[in-house]
Motif scaffolding. Structure first.
Motif, PDB file in Angstrom:
ATOM      1  N   GLU A 242       0.847  -1.190   0.000  1.00 51.27           N
ATOM      2  CA  GLU A 242       0.000   0.000   0.000  1.00 51.27           C
ATOM      3  C   GLU A 242       0.881   1.238   0.000  1.00 51.27           C
ATOM      4  OE1 GLU A 242      -3.079   2.209   3.020  1.00 51.27           O
ATOM      5  OE2 GLU A 242      -3.009   0.026   3.060  1.00 51.27           O
ATOM      6  N   GLY A 243       0.580   2.178  -0.890  1.00 50.71           N
ATOM      7  CA  GLY A 243       1.338   3.423  -0.934  1.00 50.71           C
ATOM      8  C   GLY A 243       2.224   3.503  -2.154  1.00 50.71           C
ATOM      9  N   ARG A 244       3.494   3.862  -1.926  1.00 45.52           N
ATOM     10  CA  ARG A 244       4.452   4.058  -3.018  1.00 45.52           C
ATOM     11  C   ARG A 244       5.645   3.131  -2.830  1.00 45.52           C
ATOM     12  NH1 ARG A 244       4.167   8.980  -5.720  1.00 45.52           N
ATOM     13  NH2 ARG A 244       6.426   9.033  -5.925  1.00 45.52           N
ATOM     14  N   LEU A 245       5.995   2.418  -3.899  1.00 42.36           N
ATOM     15  CA  LEU A 245       7.190   1.580  -3.900  1.00 42.36           C
ATOM     16  C   LEU A 245       8.237   2.314  -4.723  1.00 42.36           C
ATOM     17  CD1 LEU A 245       8.690  -0.978  -3.185  1.00 42.36           C
ATOM     18  CD2 LEU A 245       7.513  -2.151  -5.045  1.00 42.36           C
ATOM     19  N   ASP A 246       9.136   2.998  -4.026  1.00 41.96           N
ATOM     20  CA  ASP A 246      10.122   3.844  -4.692  1.00 41.96           C
ATOM     21  C   ASP A 246      11.478   3.718  -4.011  1.00 41.96           C
ATOM     22  OD1 ASP A 246       9.801   5.326  -2.339  1.00 41.96           O
ATOM     23  OD2 ASP A 246       8.504   6.816  -3.277  1.00 41.96           O
TER      24      ASP A 246
ATOM     25  N   PRO B 261      14.043  -0.547  -0.140  1.00 45.96           N
ATOM     26  CA  PRO B 261      14.879  -1.326   0.793  1.00 45.96           C
ATOM     27  C   PRO B 261      14.064  -2.027   1.888  1.00 45.96           C
ATOM     28  CG  PRO B 261      15.885   0.803   0.365  1.00 45.96           C
ATOM     29  CD  PRO B 261      14.507   0.840  -0.242  1.00 45.96           C
ATOM     30  N   GLN B 262      12.959  -1.412   2.304  1.00 46.41           N
ATOM     31  CA  GLN B 262      12.087  -2.017   3.312  1.00 46.41           C
ATOM     32  C   GLN B 262      11.482  -3.316   2.761  1.00 46.41           C
ATOM     33  OE1 GLN B 262       8.780   0.534   4.275  1.00 46.41           O
ATOM     34  NE2 GLN B 262       7.834  -0.946   5.645  1.00 46.41           N
ATOM     35  N   LEU B 263      10.983  -3.279   1.527  1.00 46.96           N
ATOM     36  CA  LEU B 263      10.421  -4.480   0.911  1.00 46.96           C
ATOM     37  C   LEU B 263      11.497  -5.530   0.693  1.00 46.96           C
ATOM     38  CD1 LEU B 263       8.114  -6.063  -0.337  1.00 46.96           C
ATOM     39  CD2 LEU B 263       8.546  -4.848  -2.493  1.00 46.96           C
ATOM     40  N   GLU B 264      12.657  -5.104   0.256  1.00 43.65           N
ATOM     41  CA  GLU B 264      13.767  -6.029   0.031  1.00 43.65           C
ATOM     42  C   GLU B 264      14.131  -6.768   1.318  1.00 43.65           C
ATOM     43  OE1 GLU B 264      17.657  -5.799  -2.768  1.00 43.65           O
ATOM     44  OE2 GLU B 264      17.323  -4.093  -1.450  1.00 43.65           O
ATOM     45  N   ALA B 265      14.179  -6.062   2.438  1.00 39.51           N
ATOM     46  CA  ALA B 265      14.495  -6.677   3.730  1.00 39.51           C
ATOM     47  C   ALA B 265      13.397  -7.663   4.140  1.00 39.51           C
ATOM     48  CB  ALA B 265      14.670  -5.599   4.796  1.00 39.51           C
ATOM     49  N   GLU B 266      12.145  -7.289   3.935  1.00 34.80           N
ATOM     50  CA  GLU B 266      11.026  -8.192   4.261  1.00 34.80           C
ATOM     51  C   GLU B 266      11.116  -9.477   3.445  1.00 34.80           C
ATOM     52  OE1 GLU B 266       8.442  -8.176   6.384  1.00 34.80           O
ATOM     53  OE2 GLU B 266       8.790  -6.215   7.258  1.00 34.80           O
ATOM     54  N   LEU B 267      11.425  -9.353   2.164  1.00 32.89           N
ATOM     55  CA  LEU B 267      11.513 -10.532   1.300  1.00 32.89           C
ATOM     56  C   LEU B 267      12.661 -11.443   1.700  1.00 32.89           C
ATOM     57  CD1 LEU B 267      10.759  -8.930  -2.162  1.00 32.89           C
ATOM     58  CD2 LEU B 267       9.319 -10.541  -0.915  1.00 32.89           C
ATOM     59  N   LYS B 268      13.782 -10.829   2.041  1.00 38.08           N
ATOM     60  CA  LYS B 268      14.969 -11.604   2.411  1.00 38.08           C
ATOM     61  C   LYS B 268      14.671 -12.546   3.579  1.00 38.08           C
ATOM     62  CE  LYS B 268      18.796  -9.564   1.740  1.00 38.08           C
ATOM     63  NZ  LYS B 268      19.953  -8.683   1.763  1.00 38.08           N
TER      64      LYS B 268
ATOM     65  N   ARG C 210      13.247  -3.156  -9.443  1.00 37.91           N
ATOM     66  CA  ARG C 210      14.445  -3.949  -9.159  1.00 37.91           C
ATOM     67  C   ARG C 210      14.173  -4.975  -8.067  1.00 37.91           C
ATOM     68  NH1 ARG C 210      17.809  -3.850  -5.276  1.00 37.91           N
ATOM     69  NH2 ARG C 210      17.136  -1.834  -4.502  1.00 37.91           N
ATOM     70  N   VAL C 211      13.440  -4.592  -7.017  1.00 37.85           N
ATOM     71  CA  VAL C 211      13.114  -5.518  -5.934  1.00 37.85           C
ATOM     72  C   VAL C 211      12.204  -6.634  -6.445  1.00 37.85           C
ATOM     73  CG1 VAL C 211      12.001  -5.759  -3.680  1.00 37.85           C
ATOM     74  CG2 VAL C 211      13.423  -3.763  -4.153  1.00 37.85           C
ATOM     75  N   LEU C 212      11.227  -6.287  -7.281  1.00 35.44           N
ATOM     76  CA  LEU C 212      10.344  -7.311  -7.845  1.00 35.44           C
ATOM     77  C   LEU C 212      11.117  -8.266  -8.752  1.00 35.44           C
ATOM     78  CD1 LEU C 212       7.075  -5.351  -8.702  1.00 35.44           C
ATOM     79  CD2 LEU C 212       7.587  -6.715  -6.682  1.00 35.44           C
ATOM     80  N   LEU C 213      12.063  -7.734  -9.528  1.00 37.63           N
ATOM     81  CA  LEU C 213      12.881  -8.582 -10.397  1.00 37.63           C
ATOM     82  C   LEU C 213      13.730  -9.541  -9.572  1.00 37.63           C
ATOM     83  CD1 LEU C 213      13.905  -9.357 -13.203  1.00 37.63           C
ATOM     84  CD2 LEU C 213      15.573  -7.497 -13.011  1.00 37.63           C
ATOM     85  N   SER C 214      14.304  -9.060  -8.502  1.00 45.69           N
ATOM     86  CA  SER C 214      15.102  -9.905  -7.615  1.00 45.69           C
ATOM     87  C   SER C 214      14.241 -11.016  -7.011  1.00 45.69           C
ATOM     88  CB  SER C 214      15.729  -9.051  -6.512  1.00 45.69           C
ATOM     89  OG  SER C 214      16.433  -9.849  -5.607  1.00 45.69           O
ATOM     90  N   ALA C 215      13.036 -10.671  -6.580  1.00 45.87           N
ATOM     91  CA  ALA C 215      12.119 -11.677  -6.028  1.00 45.87           C
ATOM     92  C   ALA C 215      11.735 -12.690  -7.095  1.00 45.87           C
ATOM     93  CB  ALA C 215      10.864 -10.994  -5.474  1.00 45.87           C
ATOM     94  N   TYR C 216      11.519 -12.217  -8.317  1.00 45.64           N
ATOM     95  CA  TYR C 216      11.170 -13.113  -9.422  1.00 45.64           C
ATOM     96  C   TYR C 216      12.288 -14.114  -9.676  1.00 45.64           C
ATOM     97  CZ  TYR C 216      10.224 -14.688 -14.170  1.00 45.64           C
ATOM     98  OH  TYR C 216      10.021 -15.470 -15.285  1.00 45.64           O
ATOM     99  N   LYS C 217      13.525 -13.641  -9.681  1.00 46.83           N
ATOM    100  CA  LYS C 217      14.671 -14.540  -9.900  1.00 46.83           C
ATOM    101  C   LYS C 217      14.779 -15.570  -8.787  1.00 46.83           C
ATOM    102  CE  LYS C 217      17.483 -11.399 -12.644  1.00 46.83           C
ATOM    103  NZ  LYS C 217      18.719 -10.584 -12.676  1.00 46.83           N
ATOM    104  N   THR C 218      14.557 -15.160  -7.564  1.00 47.33           N
ATOM    105  CA  THR C 218      14.589 -16.095  -6.436  1.00 47.33           C
ATOM    106  C   THR C 218      13.491 -17.136  -6.580  1.00 47.33           C
ATOM    107  OG1 THR C 218      15.506 -14.430  -4.934  1.00 47.33           O
ATOM    108  CG2 THR C 218      14.367 -16.307  -3.918  1.00 47.33           C
ATOM    109  N   MET C 219      12.284 -16.681  -6.868  1.00 47.60           N
ATOM    110  CA  MET C 219      11.146 -17.595  -6.952  1.00 47.60           C
ATOM    111  C   MET C 219      11.229 -18.508  -8.168  1.00 47.60           C
ATOM    112  SD  MET C 219       9.639 -17.243  -4.195  1.00 47.60           S
ATOM    113  CE  MET C 219       8.392 -18.463  -4.590  1.00 47.60           C
ATOM    114  N   ARG C 220      11.866 -18.085  -9.215  1.00 50.35           N
ATOM    115  CA  ARG C 220      12.036 -18.937 -10.388  1.00 50.35           C
ATOM    116  C   ARG C 220      12.793 -20.203 -10.026  1.00 50.35           C
ATOM    117  NH1 ARG C 220      14.583 -15.958 -15.366  1.00 50.35           N
ATOM    118  NH2 ARG C 220      16.402 -16.504 -14.171  1.00 50.35           N
TER     119      ARG C 220
END
Length: 98
Positions: free
Chosen positions: A17-21, A26-33, A58-68
């Motif tokens: 929710e809000g803005r992913l910028d 970095p907050q989302l990246e840390a949560e995913l890690k 970039r964070v979504l791409l990193s998550a995509y590569k991990t999940m692949r």
């Protein structure tokens, strides 16, 4: 930005929710890690996401590569503005967007 996670067995749904910028990526990246171990399906619910920048992509791409390597990933409920960013950048060519 607000991040809400819901884990149901091996499916993780992340609602943004809000803005992913640059400021919030970095907050989302840390949560995913700390959240993807044992997850075989990752769903990003972008129903309340107002904006996404290249840092967010970039964070979504990193998550995509991990999940692949361990399962699948998809995007749901993106608004027209966010969908347009995915289309212009080519992300819609490889990311499942519903």
């Amino acid at each position: 930005m607000k991040i809400e996670k819901k884990l149901n067995e091996k499916t993780l749904v992340i609602e943004l929710e809000g803005r992913l910028d640059t400021t919030t990526a970095p907050q989302l990246e840390a949560e995913l890690k700390n959240s993807l171990d044992g997850v075989t399906e990752l769903v990003f619910d972008l129903g309340a996401l107002e904006y996404i920048s290249s840092a967010g992509l970039r964070v979504l791409l990193s998550a995509y590569k991990t999940m692949r390597g361990q399962g699948s990933m998809k995007i749901t409920n993106a608004n027209e503005l966010v969908k347009e960013v995915f289309e212009v950048t080519g992300f819609s060519d490889f990311l499942p967007i519903e």
